[in-house]
Write an enzyme that holds these catalytic residues in place. Structure first.
Site, short mmCIF file in Angstrom:
data_model
loop_
_atom_site.label_atom_id
_atom_site.label_comp_id
_atom_site.label_asym_id
_atom_site.label_seq_id
_atom_site.Cartn_x
_atom_site.Cartn_y
_atom_site.Cartn_z
N HIS A 11 -3.25 7.34 1.41
CA HIS A 11 -3.69 5.98 1.06
C HIS A 11 -5.12 5.72 1.77
CE1 HIS A 11 -4.03 1.98 0.28
NE2 HIS A 11 -3.89 1.46 1.54
N CYS B 224 0.73 -1.18 0.12
CA CYS B 224 0.13 0.01 -0.19
C CYS B 224 0.98 1.37 0.08
CB CYS B 224 -1.15 0.12 1.04
SG CYS B 224 -1.93 -1.63 1.25
N ASN C 299 -10.08 0.03 -0.56
CA ASN C 299 -8.49 0.10 -0.73
C ASN C 299 -7.92 -0.74 -1.68
OD1 ASN C 299 -5.97 -0.22 0.05
ND2 ASN C 299 -6.13 -1.09 1.88
N1 ACO Z 1 -19.16 -8.36 8.37
C1 ACO Z 1 -19.60 -8.45 9.51
N2 ACO Z 1 -18.73 -8.83 10.54
C2 ACO Z 1 -17.47 -8.78 10.44
C3 ACO Z 1 -16.92 -8.82 9.28
C4 ACO Z 1 -17.66 -8.25 8.18
N3 ACO Z 1 -17.03 -8.27 6.81
N4 ACO Z 1 -15.56 -8.95 9.29
C5 ACO Z 1 -15.15 -9.32 10.62
N5 ACO Z 1 -16.57 -9.29 11.22
C6 ACO Z 1 -16.72 -9.66 12.63
C7 ACO Z 1 -15.51 -10.35 13.37
O1 ACO Z 1 -15.55 -11.73 12.98
C8 ACO Z 1 -15.81 -9.67 14.83
O2 ACO Z 1 -16.59 -10.96 15.23
P1 ACO Z 1 -16.60 -11.04 16.97
O3 ACO Z 1 -16.54 -10.10 17.66
O4 ACO Z 1 -17.96 -12.01 17.00
O5 ACO Z 1 -15.56 -12.19 16.77
C9 ACO Z 1 -16.38 -8.38 14.70
O6 ACO Z 1 -16.86 -8.35 13.45
C10 ACO Z 1 -15.14 -7.50 15.06
O7 ACO Z 1 -14.14 -7.59 14.16
P2 ACO Z 1 -12.74 -6.87 14.50
O8 ACO Z 1 -11.66 -7.29 13.48
O9 ACO Z 1 -12.47 -6.47 15.97
O10 ACO Z 1 -13.40 -5.36 13.96
P3 ACO Z 1 -12.74 -3.87 13.79
O11 ACO Z 1 -13.48 -2.95 14.30
O12 ACO Z 1 -11.30 -3.97 14.07
O13 ACO Z 1 -12.86 -3.69 12.23
C11 ACO Z 1 -11.50 -3.93 10.25
C12 ACO Z 1 -12.00 -4.41 11.24
C13 ACO Z 1 -12.39 -2.93 9.34
C14 ACO Z 1 -10.56 -4.70 9.45
C15 ACO Z 1 -10.59 -2.99 10.89
O14 ACO Z 1 -9.66 -3.62 11.89
C16 ACO Z 1 -9.59 -2.12 10.27
O15 ACO Z 1 -9.92 -1.52 9.25
N6 ACO Z 1 -8.10 -2.33 10.31
C17 ACO Z 1 -7.25 -2.03 9.45
C18 ACO Z 1 -6.84 -2.67 8.39
C19 ACO Z 1 -6.62 -1.95 6.90
O16 ACO Z 1 -7.07 -1.08 6.75
N7 ACO Z 1 -5.92 -2.62 6.17
C20 ACO Z 1 -5.77 -2.26 4.95
C21 ACO Z 1 -4.17 -2.85 4.60
S1 ACO Z 1 -3.07 -1.97 5.51
C22 ACO Z 1 -3.38 -0.32 4.93
O17 ACO Z 1 -3.67 -0.25 3.86
C23 ACO Z 1 -2.95 0.60 5.84
#
Ligand code: ACO
Length: 325
Positions: free
Chosen positions: A252, A115, A282
């Site tokens: 980004h 990224c 993304n």
């Molecule tokens: N739909 C519904 N529920 C979901 C989904 C989905 N698509 N994905 C995960 N869940 C559930 C999980 O299973 C979890 O359930 P549980 O509590 O029963 O175990 C719950 O949602 C919460 O999951 P978390 O992973 O804790 O959710 P969070 O609030 O952290 O959001 C996310 C997840 C969106 C991935 C967030 O952590 C994030 O954006 N992180 C940054 C990642 C990123 O941007 N990566 C890109 C690449 S790196 C970069 O470009 C910088």
């Protein structure tokens, strides 16, 4: 004292035709539009067809950038493509793009910083132009991330999209002060201790497969806010600008909550932050040039404006580029 700066002459973008909404995804994995919008800010993304390769997207974006710059492809002597989803393990996608544009001179190669790839590629191009080794560079960010997603993993497949953006840079003499046009500062960083937080579980040299993206979303989120705010602060200190003197931040596009967190940390008004995430998702290395092209289309950047681009990606890698349009 006169210096050479890399001036941005034109920007282009290209997105695959097929748009996939959150509701479409809810038919293949257990998710909802509400969850995706609330946690990420994404509403839809473009997904490439089987016959659309990363190089095809890159060529289309590059053509638009060249037309907007008023520069003939044969006058380009450096092509750098930032991608983590090359057409083939080799040759480099940049060489295929160079060929597609009918360029037979100079050099073309890929940069792999996921990224952060576009920030890395701009930094490399800037150094070549400043050194006098090349005069006009095409810097492309192009990705078909849909090809490395695990479409049964709802925690990752909803976040990414495909696309390409491109920028034409030209070496131009400037005065050597902070009012100069062109790239004023570049900063790139990496730290391999965090590899396991965001990676692809395959590769030609290990599994002999392409593999799928794996991510610890929470940890990536935490590091992204810290590392990106840090590199922006470094850039501001190095150039003597205050955060509110920047006309437009073009980050980004990973997650709207990451971008809000950074804006809050730096005390920057949200309307100074370019956001295309809701409609692109993304797109990894393509996201900054895609957002730059949208900013130009929406008249948010024009000559004289200060634009700060930043990113963090797998590795981890991260960095920032400050340029005056
Ligand atoms: N739909 C519904 N529920 C979901 C989904 C989905 N698509 N994905 C995960 N869940 C559930 C999980 O299973 C979890 O359930 P549980 O509590 O029963 O175990 C719950 O949602 C919460 O999951 P978390 O992973 O804790 O959710 P969070 O609030 O952290 O959001 C996310 C997840 C969106 C991935 C967030 O952590 C994030 O954006 N992180 C940054 C990642 C990123 O941007 N990566 C890109 C690449 S790196 C970069 O470009 C910088």
């Amino acid at each position: 004292m006169a210096v050479i700066r890399s001036v941005i002459r034109g920007v282009g973008a290209h997105l695959p035709k097929r748009v996939v909404t959150n509701d479409d995804l809810s038919k293949i994995v257990d998710t909802t539009d509400e969850w995706i919008v609330e946690r990420s800010g994404i509403r839809s993304r473009h997904i490439a067809g089987d016959d659309e390769l990363t190089s095809d997207l890159g060529i289309a974006a590059a053509r638009q950038a060249l037309v907007r710059a008023g520069i003939d492809p044969v006058d380009i002597d450096l092509v750098i493509c930032a991608t983590a989803t090359p057409d083939k393990t080799f040759p480099a996608t940049a060489v295929r793009i160079q060929h597609g544009l009918g360029i037979t001179k100079g050099a073309a190669f890929d940069v792999q910083a996921v990224c952060s790839g576009f920030i890395y590629a701009m930094t490399v191009a800037d150094n070549f132009l400043k050194s006098g080794q090349f005069v006009r560079a095409l810097v492309i960010g192009a990705e078909t991330f849909s090809r490395i997603l695990d479409w049964s993993d709802r925690s990752t497949c909803v976040l990414f999209g495909d696309g390409a953006g491109a920028v034409v840079l030209e070496a131009q003499p400037q005065h050597g002060n902070r009012d100069d046009r062109g790239i004023l500062s570049t900063t790139i960083r990496s730290d391999g201790r965090f590899e396991d937080l965001l990676y692809v579980d395959g590769g030609p040299g290990s599994t002999k497969t392409v593999g799928h993206l794996r991510m610890n979303g929470r940890e990536v989120f935490r590091h992204a806010v810290q590392k990106i705010s840090g590199v922006i602060e470094e850039t501001l200190v190095a150039t003597g600008y205050a955060a509110d003197e920047i006309d437009l931040y073009v980050p980004h596009q990973a997650n709207a909550r990451i971008l809000d967190g950074i804006a809050k940390k730096l005390g920057v008004s949200p309307d100074k932050i370019m956001m295309t995430l809701s409609r692109h998702g993304n797109t990894s290395a393509a996201s900054i040039p895609l957002a730059l092209a949208a900013a130009v289309d929406e008249h948010k950047v024009k000559e004289g404006k200060l634009v700060l681009m930043e990113a963090m990606g797998g590795g981890f890698t991260w960095g920032a580029v400050l340029a005056r349009w």
